[in-house]
Design an enzyme around this catalytic site. Structure first.
Site, PDB file in Angstrom:
ATOM      1  N   ARG A 304       0.796  -1.229   0.000  1.00  0.00           N
ATOM      2  CA  ARG A 304       0.000   0.000   0.000  1.00  0.00           C
ATOM      3  C   ARG A 304       0.829   1.280   0.000  1.00  0.00           C
ATOM      4  NH1 ARG A 304      -2.902   1.201   3.763  1.00  0.00           N
ATOM      5  NH2 ARG A 304      -4.569   2.160   2.566  1.00  0.00           N
ATOM      6  N   CYS A 335      14.642  -4.415  -4.450  1.00  0.00           N
ATOM      7  CA  CYS A 335      15.491  -3.504  -5.231  1.00  0.00           C
ATOM      8  C   CYS A 335      14.664  -2.480  -5.989  1.00  0.00           C
ATOM      9  CB  CYS A 335      16.356  -4.311  -6.183  1.00  0.00           C
ATOM     10  SG  CYS A 335      17.397  -5.449  -5.284  1.00  0.00           S
TER      11      CYS A 335
END
Ligand code: PLP
Length: 409
Positions: A304, A335
């Protein structure tokens, strides 16, 4: 603690990241709706996209909920949880023919249809099967839910529902289709709504339409007002479900629709604040511009913040009383610079400490992914002093199972 169980104990026993849910918190949230709608003909269809883990569905179905689904996969889960198909409603703008057939075969309660094209396909599919599909038209009432643009669904520019001005003609058409049986009307204006005004506006617009549709001789058995009630993430103060429904029912009565069956589709407000995600602090990485607290939960577990810059409270499980706190960006190992869970949080922590990311019961696990080949987290459901593992941690082997490697070179 969650109910009678120590979160620190659960983190050590099951590892992290770990979702922990309180069954009592879900049932308390449901009870507020049940109180608000007591004495009325109603069906509370839990919008299972919020959290579709089987044990959570079972908890809510056993407590009297129907379900709101948006895919054939959710329908299979609903059946696995023991839901009565007649108490399941099917929402979503892109139902496939196969999903329609699957739902019709099971005897689903209602299709919430979102376009004229979908209506025609459903008619054809049902006629091919010698059936009549129960339908509601999802109305786009053009009401501003005053929430984040990504979770606002009832405005003209959104992909959802049929425009208010086209609704009566759509019902006329549906009533003429031999494969369809009109049973209701539906709307859902958005999510994380914290005011009652948008609901009252939507209700007025829907009731105007019901009057217009029934004037055409088409009966509307139930009115579905959707979900969307917000929860407190960061001092938000949405109305309580029973208070909201007190207000809405007054309006319904005043307009002469008090006897009508009411359907609702709450998701977040039933489960959002019943769950936390536990995570371990891996590394402290102070820097010139920013201090980063690297934890073992990431955007694949808690999407979220990356998706809509959402806020979750983050608290240490064992606060270090009196120790100076530092301002940290709490980030995961994925990453991506978008992999953050909380920004500028004052925390006093060391590597190895556990944190709880709060309000993580809705739209977290159900949106989790395997990005970076990270296994999805384990889940525990707590009831009183009982903690039950309801989902094992996903392994790399689980993920590789469906893949087909090339033959040896
Ligand atoms: N109904 C429909 C059609 C939805 O799209 C959604 C969520 O997006 C819901 C119900 C549940 O909304 P919430 O979780 O905000 O209650």
């Amino acid at each position: 603690m969650v109910e009678g169980v120590s979160l620190e104990r659960l983190a050590r026993e099951h590892g992290t990241p770990l979702f922990v849910y309180s069954q009592a918190a879900m049932l308390t949230a449901l009870a507020a709706y049940q109180r608000g709608l007591a004495g009325r003909r109603h069906l509370i269809c839990y919008a299972m996209k919020a959290n579709s883990s089987l044990a959570i569905l079972q908890t809510l179905v056993r407590a009297g909920c129907g379900l709101d689904i948006v895919s054939g996969g959710e329908l299979e889960r609903a059946m696995a949880a023991g839901a009565d198909p007649a108490r399941v409603i099917f929402s979503g703008v892109g139902k496939t023919r196969a999903e329609m057939r699957q739902a019709l075969r099971l005897g689903i309660g209602c299709f919430n249809v979102e376009s004229r094209a979908e209506l025609d396909v459903l008619d054809e599919v049902a006629r091919d099967m010698g059936l009549r599909a129960p339908v509601s038209v999802r109305v786009n009432p053009n009401v501003d839910a005053k929430t984040h643009p990504y979770i606002s669904t009832g405005l003209k520019g959104n992909k959802f529902g049929i425009a208010h001005e086209d609704v009566i003609a759509t019902y006329r058409h549906a009533a003429d289709c031999a494969g369809l049986r009109v049973v209701g009307i539906d709307c859902h204006i958005g999510s994380q709504i914290t005011q009652s005004g948008p609901y009252l506006d939507a209700m007025d617009r829907i009731l105007d339409l019901v009057q217009g549709i029934e004037a055409e001789g088409i009966a509307i058995e139930h009115i579905d007002f959707g979900g969307g009630l917000g929860i407190d993430y960061q001092g938000d103060a949405p109305p309580a479900a029973d208070a909201l429904w007190g207000q809405l029912l007054q309006r319904l009565d005043a307009r002469g629709f008090g006897e009508r069956a009411i359907y609702i589709e709450p998701g977040r407000s039933l489960v959002g604040n019943a769950g936390a995600c536990l995570t371990e602090v891996l590394y402290l990485k102070p820097g010139e511009h920013k201090n980063f607290l690297i934890v073992d939960a990431a955007m694949n577990d808690l999407p979220r913040p990356a998706l809509y810059e959402a806020f979750h409270r983050i608290v240490p499980l064992a606060p270090r009383d009196g120790a100076p706190s530092t301002t940290w960006d709490v980030v995961g190992p994925v990453c991506e610079s978008g992999d953050w869970i909380g920004r500028d949080r004052a925390l006093s922590v060391r590597a190895g400490d556990f944190l709880a990311v709060l309000s993580a019961g809705a739209y977290c696990m159900s949106m989790a992914s395997n990005y970076n080949t990270r296994g999805r987290a384990a889940e525990v459901l707590v009831s009183g002093d009982q903690a039950t593992l309801i989902r094992s941690r996903e392994t790399a082997a689980d993920q590789l199972r469906l893949e087909r490697p090339l033959p040896p070179a």
